[in-house]
Design a protein around this motif. Structure first.
Motif, short mmCIF file in Angstrom:
data_model
loop_
_atom_site.label_atom_id
_atom_site.label_comp_id
_atom_site.label_asym_id
_atom_site.label_seq_id
_atom_site.Cartn_x
_atom_site.Cartn_y
_atom_site.Cartn_z
N ALA A 65 33.03 -16.98 19.88
CA ALA A 65 31.96 -17.97 20.02
C ALA A 65 31.83 -18.80 18.75
O ALA A 65 31.69 -20.02 18.80
CB ALA A 65 30.64 -17.27 20.34
N SER A 66 31.89 -18.13 17.61
CA SER A 66 31.77 -18.83 16.33
C SER A 66 32.96 -19.76 16.09
O SER A 66 32.79 -20.89 15.60
CB SER A 66 31.65 -17.80 15.19
OG SER A 66 31.57 -18.44 13.95
N GLU A 67 34.15 -19.31 16.44
CA GLU A 67 35.34 -20.12 16.20
C GLU A 67 35.29 -21.43 16.97
O GLU A 67 35.52 -22.51 16.41
CB GLU A 67 36.59 -19.33 16.57
CG GLU A 67 37.88 -20.12 16.34
CD GLU A 67 39.12 -19.36 16.79
OE1 GLU A 67 40.15 -19.45 16.08
OE2 GLU A 67 39.07 -18.70 17.85
N ALA A 68 34.99 -21.35 18.28
CA ALA A 68 34.98 -22.56 19.11
C ALA A 68 33.88 -23.51 18.68
O ALA A 68 34.09 -24.73 18.60
CB ALA A 68 34.82 -22.17 20.58
N LEU A 69 32.70 -22.98 18.41
CA LEU A 69 31.61 -23.83 17.92
C LEU A 69 31.99 -24.45 16.58
O LEU A 69 31.72 -25.61 16.31
CB LEU A 69 30.33 -23.01 17.80
CG LEU A 69 29.09 -23.75 17.30
CD1 LEU A 69 28.74 -24.93 18.21
CD2 LEU A 69 27.90 -22.78 17.21
N GLY A 70 32.66 -23.66 15.74
CA GLY A 70 33.08 -24.16 14.44
C GLY A 70 34.04 -25.33 14.52
O GLY A 70 34.00 -26.23 13.66
N TRP A 71 34.91 -25.35 15.53
CA TRP A 71 35.82 -26.50 15.68
C TRP A 71 35.03 -27.79 15.84
O TRP A 71 35.37 -28.82 15.26
CB TRP A 71 36.73 -26.31 16.90
CG TRP A 71 37.72 -25.20 16.74
CD1 TRP A 71 38.27 -24.74 15.59
CD2 TRP A 71 38.29 -24.42 17.80
NE1 TRP A 71 39.15 -23.71 15.86
CE2 TRP A 71 39.18 -23.49 17.21
CE3 TRP A 71 38.13 -24.41 19.19
CZ2 TRP A 71 39.91 -22.58 17.96
CZ3 TRP A 71 38.84 -23.49 19.94
CH2 TRP A 71 39.73 -22.59 19.32
N VAL A 72 33.98 -27.73 16.64
CA VAL A 72 33.17 -28.93 16.89
C VAL A 72 32.38 -29.30 15.64
O VAL A 72 32.32 -30.47 15.25
CB VAL A 72 32.24 -28.70 18.10
CG1 VAL A 72 31.36 -29.93 18.32
CG2 VAL A 72 33.06 -28.41 19.35
N LEU A 73 31.77 -28.31 15.00
CA LEU A 73 30.98 -28.59 13.80
C LEU A 73 31.86 -29.11 12.67
O LEU A 73 31.45 -30.01 11.92
CB LEU A 73 30.22 -27.33 13.36
CG LEU A 73 29.26 -26.74 14.40
CD1 LEU A 73 28.56 -25.51 13.83
CD2 LEU A 73 28.25 -27.76 14.88
#
Length: 332
Positions: free
Chosen positions: A195-203
């Motif tokens: 969850a953190s990785e995918a959100l991190g791509w956007v951020l």
């Protein structure tokens, strides 16, 4: 100085309602934003507007909601409509804010809220397919970066831009509470590292495009520590739904020089509407609870309605904006 802002949505059903909402936020809020008026139809809602930004994937509108088509070529008509509405809204922004020189905010749906809402070409949510949700997050990152560049071109005098990534479904994704298409089962839990990785791509894409990345979630149990770890430098919440861990994460964000948006103004008219004084006292009690000095947090603490205002009538939406501004002035 405490700033006043909003979460995103306003009531209304046509372009005139968007025009009025934009006039209100530009005229009344110290941190204005691009309003959403989902009453104009699904292409104008949070999911549709964001899918309009995702040029790497095609999506259309089905009776059950948005679905990826699995085809290439010309985008489906519903996705083209979403892009057209957004372009029209940005044209209006460019006209009304030609000389704007402050910070401006835009909103997009986050990768996990999209994955929990949008269906695959063969049915069921993208959440069921590890590869599909990965592709969606990466395509969203590209689309958001392009969006930031477009907004910056239209607001050349803006001091800075903020992208608010809306993740109301993230707590359900992490707890395995998202229902399958049949309604009889639940999708598997997505573990925090993914969850953190995918959100991190956007951020990261927001940051690399030169904007600040904030995350908003008005759902109970929002994983604020995870969100900060993924790269968010701003957190926006409904204060009434924040748990003990959330209070700690918000305080840590402020102490680290990051931004916190406290949603304290009701989103629909209550039987006994609060006064600005009562709302100011509520914010001050929260600061006392977490052990922070109001003068020390400065303009890193913002106030806003608890969530979007699409469910309110026009009278309360305007009053909610007025209350938000009054509270910010009193705190400032």
């Amino acid at each position: 100085m405490t700033l006043a802002t909003g979460i995103g949505s306003f009531p209304g059903a046509d372009q005139r309602d968007f025009d009025e909402a934009l006039r209100v936020v530009l005229g009344e809020l110290s941190l204005p934003f691009l309003p959403e008026v989902p009453g104009r139809g699904a292409p104008a809602g949070m999911i549709g507007r964001t899918l309009g930004l995702v040029t790497e994937l095609d999506a259309d509108l089905q009776p059950a909601g948005w679905r990826l088509t699995g085809t290439s070529g010309a985008p489906p008509v519903d996705q083209r409509r979403a892009r057209s509405l957004l372009a029209q809204d940005l044209d209006t922004l460019e006209e009304q804010a030609a000389t704007y020189a402050g910070t401006f905010k835009v909103q997009v749906a986050g990768p996990w809220t999209l994955a929990a809402t949008v269906e695959r070409p063969r049915g069921d949510k993208l959440l069921a397919d590890h590869g599909a949700r990965r592709d969606l997050a990466q395509a969203l990152a590209i689309g958001v970066a392009d969006h930031v560049a477009d907004v910056r071109r239209r607001l050349p005098g803006a001091a800075s831009l903020v992208v608010q990534v809306d993740e109301p479904s993230l707590p359900s994704v992490l707890s395995g509470a998202v229902a399958t298409a049949s309604g009889f089962g639940k999708h598997r839990v997505v573990h925090p590292p993914e969850a953190s990785e995918a959100l991190g791509w956007v951020l990261d894409a927001v940051r690399d495009a030169g904007a600040e990345a904030w995350v908003h979630s008005c759902a109970p149990g929002a994983p604020l520590a995870l969100v900060r770890g993924a790269g968010a430098v701003g957190l926006a919440v409904d204060l009434a739904l924040v748990d003990a861990d959330g209070h700690d994460a918000l305080a840590e964000a402020l102490e680290a020089g990051q931004t916190v948006v406290l949603g304290v103004v009701p989103t629909t008219m209550p039987e006994d509407p609060p006064t600005p004084k009562a709302l100011v006292e509520r914010v001050l009690r929260w600061l006392d609870l977490v052990g922070l000095d109001p003068e020390a947090v400065g303009d890193r603490l913002l106030v806003a309605p608890a969530c979007g205002l699409a469910g309110a009538d026009g009278t309360w939406a305007r009053r909610a904006v007025d209350l938000t501004s009054s509270v910010a002035r009193a705190l400032g």
